[in-house]
Design an enzyme around this catalytic site. Sequence first.
Site, PDB file in Angstrom:
ATOM      1  N   GLU A 196       0.783  -1.239   0.000  1.00 62.65           N
ATOM      2  CA  GLU A 196       0.000   0.000   0.000  1.00 62.65           C
ATOM      3  C   GLU A 196       0.817   1.293   0.000  1.00 62.65           C
ATOM      4  O   GLU A 196       0.458   2.264   0.664  1.00 62.65           O
ATOM      5  CB  GLU A 196      -0.957   0.021   1.193  1.00 62.65           C
ATOM      6  CG  GLU A 196      -1.883  -1.173   1.266  1.00 62.65           C
ATOM      7  CD  GLU A 196      -2.812  -1.137   2.466  1.00 62.65           C
ATOM      8  OE1 GLU A 196      -3.942  -1.633   2.340  1.00 62.65           O
ATOM      9  OE2 GLU A 196      -2.403  -0.612   3.530  1.00 62.65           O
ATOM     10  N   GLU A 409      -6.063  -8.318  -0.313  1.00 68.55           N
ATOM     11  CA  GLU A 409      -6.925  -7.995   0.824  1.00 68.55           C
ATOM     12  C   GLU A 409      -8.291  -7.576   0.307  1.00 68.55           C
ATOM     13  O   GLU A 409      -8.400  -6.787  -0.625  1.00 68.55           O
ATOM     14  CB  GLU A 409      -6.362  -6.851   1.680  1.00 68.55           C
ATOM     15  CG  GLU A 409      -5.142  -7.205   2.496  1.00 68.55           C
ATOM     16  CD  GLU A 409      -4.686  -6.048   3.374  1.00 68.55           C
ATOM     17  OE1 GLU A 409      -5.516  -5.147   3.673  1.00 68.55           O
ATOM     18  OE2 GLU A 409      -3.502  -6.033   3.767  1.00 68.55           O
TER      19      GLU A 409
END
EC number: 3.2.1.21
Length: 517
Positions: A196, A409
């Site tokens: 991320e 995710e």
Amino acid sequence: MERRPLHLHLLLFFSAWLLLLLLQGVSSLQFRREDFPDGFAFGAGTAAYQYEGAAAEDGRTPSIWDTYTHSGRHPEDGTGDVASDGYHKYKEDVKLMTEIGLEAYRFTISWSRLIPSGRGAVNPKGLQFYNNMINELVKAGIQIQVALYHSDLPQSLQDEYGGWINPKIVDDFTAYADVCFREFGDRVAHWTTVLEPNVMAQGCYDTGILPPNHCSYPFGNNCTGGNSTVEPYLFIHHNLLAHASAVRLYREKYQVAQKGIIGINMYSLWFYPLTDSAEDIGATERAKQFMYGWILHPLVFGDYPETIKKVVGSRLPFFSNHESELVTNAFDFIGLNHYSSVYTSNNNNVVKAPLQDLTADIATLFRATKNDTPTPEFLPGNTVDPQGLENALEYIRENYGNLTIYIQENGSGAPDGTLDDVERINYLQKYIAATLKAIRNGANVKGYSMWSFIDIYEIFGGYNSWHYGLVAVDFGSTERRRQPRRSASWYSDFLKNNAPIRVEDGSFVSAASHAQL
């Protein structure tokens, strides 16, 4: 024979026509685990600081997360000192994974646990812990997917030279990756370098709401230092160079023998313009460039997108010819963390200034729903929009090619930690269905991992946050007692028993039973 009036014939005709239209508009899909392509793996994940605990045990030193939470800056004033206590309970957890039927498990390694000084000597106890956990997963037949970094830099490197805003990080990260590849790579199927970075740039170095808590006035408050106008861009630049350096090392030294693959991860929101105005459409496209293009454009084309270069100007670092060659195609796959979609509109309050921060550069307002109060930061929405995942995958395919993608995710939290988490089941079914639809439409998606395997210390809410785990943790108990939720039973039935999921008219209904594990 009695004739029907003309208006009755017309009424019957239009009724039949309307019924046909309605039936054509009904989305109907039923699928099972076996409908996914060969080699596709379903799993779940955790992250080191949020899961392991044992923050000061067996030679581990503080990371920037430890410093941040112990400073009292975390909104819930909690720490990950114990977290889910995975350091001591990993064997119990691998057994639970086996009972659920997980095919893959994605976890992160704590750099501070493995190499306490950030560089140099390897901690034998840290090495032993990861080897032991990996070996348990091997015995269980669970595919091992490892991420090297999730915003938990050793504090020693942050203190020494500023961490990710300094080019020295590239060599230190590569050396750390080398240790991981050498010690664990014979059993690891997938390596992800960084998680991320595209949203950590804003939270860590612009607004400063995440460690290392960097920002500058007037763009952020209560920070430990920093410069919001340039540090987010230095952070991404050095992330990309460190990632590419680690990929080159892996390919040259390890990949042929170990037969693993390596990639990078991005956070993924999907954006819908709030209105059809040119300003809102432009803001939406700008948001996509900062969300997707900031990472993917250098990796595919060797340079930053023109939109970002134009907006940021001289504050944006540039790639030398050598660096451009290094980053281009430096991935085997792209990992996506995708949860929801948001509405986007132009931020009319941004005034072009000689110095402005990342948030002003994006110049976009975000809303989870059309009527929400807008925010100028990339913040997760809470909408359930599986079409957004399909849109994101199609956007990547159209703009960057049909890349190999892993959904690393995807998940939904429950605010009260309930065990009877029917809403989470409904959410997961919708997004798994969207993944299958995207594959059937040509997307090269190879795996899906839901977030999270177990309740953890959440980044924004600590222990008082929404709970995302298939397995509940009693954070009020010193034993950190585990108990599988209803969603664990549902996931198990889907994975182990090939139970069908039925999709009708936007409603996702599982035909799987919910027998307790």
